[in-house]
Structure formats: structure tokens, C-alpha cells
Design a protein around this motif. Structure first.
Motif, short mmCIF file in Angstrom:
data_model
loop_
_atom_site.label_atom_id
_atom_site.label_comp_id
_atom_site.label_asym_id
_atom_site.label_seq_id
_atom_site.Cartn_x
_atom_site.Cartn_y
_atom_site.Cartn_z
N GLY A 155 0.81 -1.21 0.00
CA GLY A 155 0.00 0.00 0.00
C GLY A 155 0.84 1.26 0.00
O GLY A 155 0.34 2.34 -0.30
N GLY A 156 2.12 1.12 0.32
CA GLY A 156 3.03 2.27 0.32
C GLY A 156 4.22 2.03 -0.59
O GLY A 156 5.20 2.76 -0.54
N CYS A 157 4.14 1.01 -1.39
CA CYS A 157 5.25 0.59 -2.25
C CYS A 157 5.30 1.44 -3.52
O CYS A 157 4.29 1.61 -4.20
CB CYS A 157 5.08 -0.89 -2.60
SG CYS A 157 6.52 -1.63 -3.33
N SER A 179 1.99 5.64 -5.50
CA SER A 179 2.21 5.70 -4.06
C SER A 179 3.44 6.56 -3.77
O SER A 179 4.41 6.55 -4.53
CB SER A 179 2.42 4.29 -3.50
OG SER A 179 2.78 4.38 -2.14
N GLY A 180 3.38 7.24 -2.65
CA GLY A 180 4.47 8.12 -2.27
C GLY A 180 5.52 7.47 -1.39
O GLY A 180 6.45 8.13 -0.93
N GLY A 214 -1.03 6.55 2.90
CA GLY A 214 -1.58 7.89 3.04
C GLY A 214 -0.83 8.98 2.31
O GLY A 214 -1.08 10.15 2.52
N ILE A 215 0.10 8.59 1.43
CA ILE A 215 0.83 9.58 0.64
C ILE A 215 0.85 9.15 -0.83
O ILE A 215 1.21 8.02 -1.15
CB ILE A 215 2.29 9.76 1.12
CG1 ILE A 215 2.34 10.12 2.60
CG2 ILE A 215 3.00 10.83 0.28
CD1 ILE A 215 3.73 10.19 3.19
N GLN A 216 0.44 10.07 -1.68
CA GLN A 216 0.49 9.84 -3.13
C GLN A 216 1.40 10.86 -3.77
O GLN A 216 1.55 11.98 -3.27
CB GLN A 216 -0.90 10.02 -3.76
CG GLN A 216 -1.93 9.03 -3.32
CD GLN A 216 -3.29 9.38 -3.93
OE1 GLN A 216 -3.69 10.54 -3.98
NE2 GLN A 216 -3.99 8.36 -4.38
N LEU A 217 1.98 10.48 -4.90
CA LEU A 217 2.78 11.41 -5.70
C LEU A 217 2.09 11.60 -7.05
O LEU A 217 1.66 10.62 -7.67
CB LEU A 217 4.18 10.85 -5.94
CG LEU A 217 5.03 10.58 -4.70
CD1 LEU A 217 6.36 9.97 -5.10
CD2 LEU A 217 5.22 11.84 -3.88
#
Length: 161
Positions: free
Chosen positions: A104-106, A132-133, A137-140
Motif C-alpha cells: 500500500g506504500g510501495c 504511491s508516495g 496515506g501519501i500519493q505522488l
């Protein structure tokens, strides 16, 4: 985010060091189900929202495949794109050990090691994509060309038609 200090991930630091422009989006993520769920929650198009999958080849080398959240990786096309006879997806429990990131954060930017990376060619149809950022909870948001550059990736057809 109010006056709180925004979290910086390894991926963000790499982009900044390389002077590659991006925008970060922070959102509340109580639980990660999948990329489709996140796109729905945030009102984002599936076509520009990309997920990152990690696979292992017959040679025991690891590979990274990035594709729209609503599409399925074609393992035969994926294997061919990296010059392998076959690839299989890495088990979820092994993702952090191999990449340094959690499910989910990869993201393909800033993994523990630079793996051969392929993003689905549909990314080139968009002026901006979402990945994913490097943390839940972080996107780029960045251009496909800048993502390809930052991830040292190539674009090919790797999904089922």
C-alpha cells in the motif's frame, strides 16, 4: 495539512535531489484494501492511478511492474518485458524485506535496490499519473516521463487486454 510538518518519504527525497517535479497528496488511510478503494475514496480516475507490484523471476531476480489500479498484470507479458521465462508475484509478507516499503506504500522510486521496472504503456496517454508516495496515506502526482526517469523504468504493455 495545517501547520504540521509534512512527512517526507525516501521517494520524495530522491525526486527532490534529482530536481524532478512532483506534487504530494496526503490522505487519511486507516486501512489499506487496494488501489481501487483508494481511488474511489479520493475521487480519482482508475486510469491515472497506478499500483506497484513486485515479482520474482525464474532466475530469482526481482522485478517491479506498475499498472493502473483496476487492471491485472499479465504474467506472460510481464516476464517477456524483463527477459524472463516466467515471473510470479512476490508474497505480501516479503514485500518490505525486498523493497523497504510496505504493502500500500510501495513505489518504484527509492526501493532498497534498483530493480528492473516496467510501467504499463497507458501511462503515456496522460499528462499526469498518481503513484504511491512511499508510505500509506501519501500519493505522488508527476508526469509519466518524470516517473519513468525517476524509477529508471520503461513503458510496455504488461496487462491483460
Amino acid at each position: 495539512m495545517a501547520k504540521e510538518k509534512a512527512v517526507k518519504t525516501n521517494a520524495m527525497r530522491i525526486l527532490e535531489k534529482r530536481k524532478i517535479p512532483y506534487r504530494a497528496n496526503y490522505y487519511l488511510c486507516d486501512e489499506f484494501i487496494d488501489g481501487v478503494h483508494i481511488a474511489d475514496k479520493l475521487g480519482q480516475s482508475y486510469d491515472v492511478s497506478f499500483k506497484t507490484l513486485v515479482a520474482i523471476g525464474k532466475s530469482k531476480e526481482h522485478y517491479v511492474f506498475v499498472l493502473p489500479v483496476h487492471r491485472e498484470l499479465d504474467l506472460k507479458k510481464a516476464a517477456k518485458s524483463v527477459g524472463e521465462k516466467s515471473v510470479e508475484l512476490l508474497h505480501v509478507k516479503d514485500i518490505k524485506d525486498v523493497t523497504g516499503y510496505i504493502r500500500g506504500g510501495c513505489t518504484a522510486i527509492g526501493m532498497k535496490k534498483q530493480f528492473k521496472t516496467v510501467i504499463h504503456s497507458s501511462c503515456l496517454e496522460h499528462s499526469e499519473i498518481i503513484v504511491s508516495g512511499g508510505a500509506l496515506g501519501i500519493q505522488l502526482f508527476l508526469t509519466p516521463q518524470n516517473y519513468l526517469l525517476a524509477a529508471n523504468a520503461k513503458a510496455e504493455d504488461i496487462i491483460f487486454d
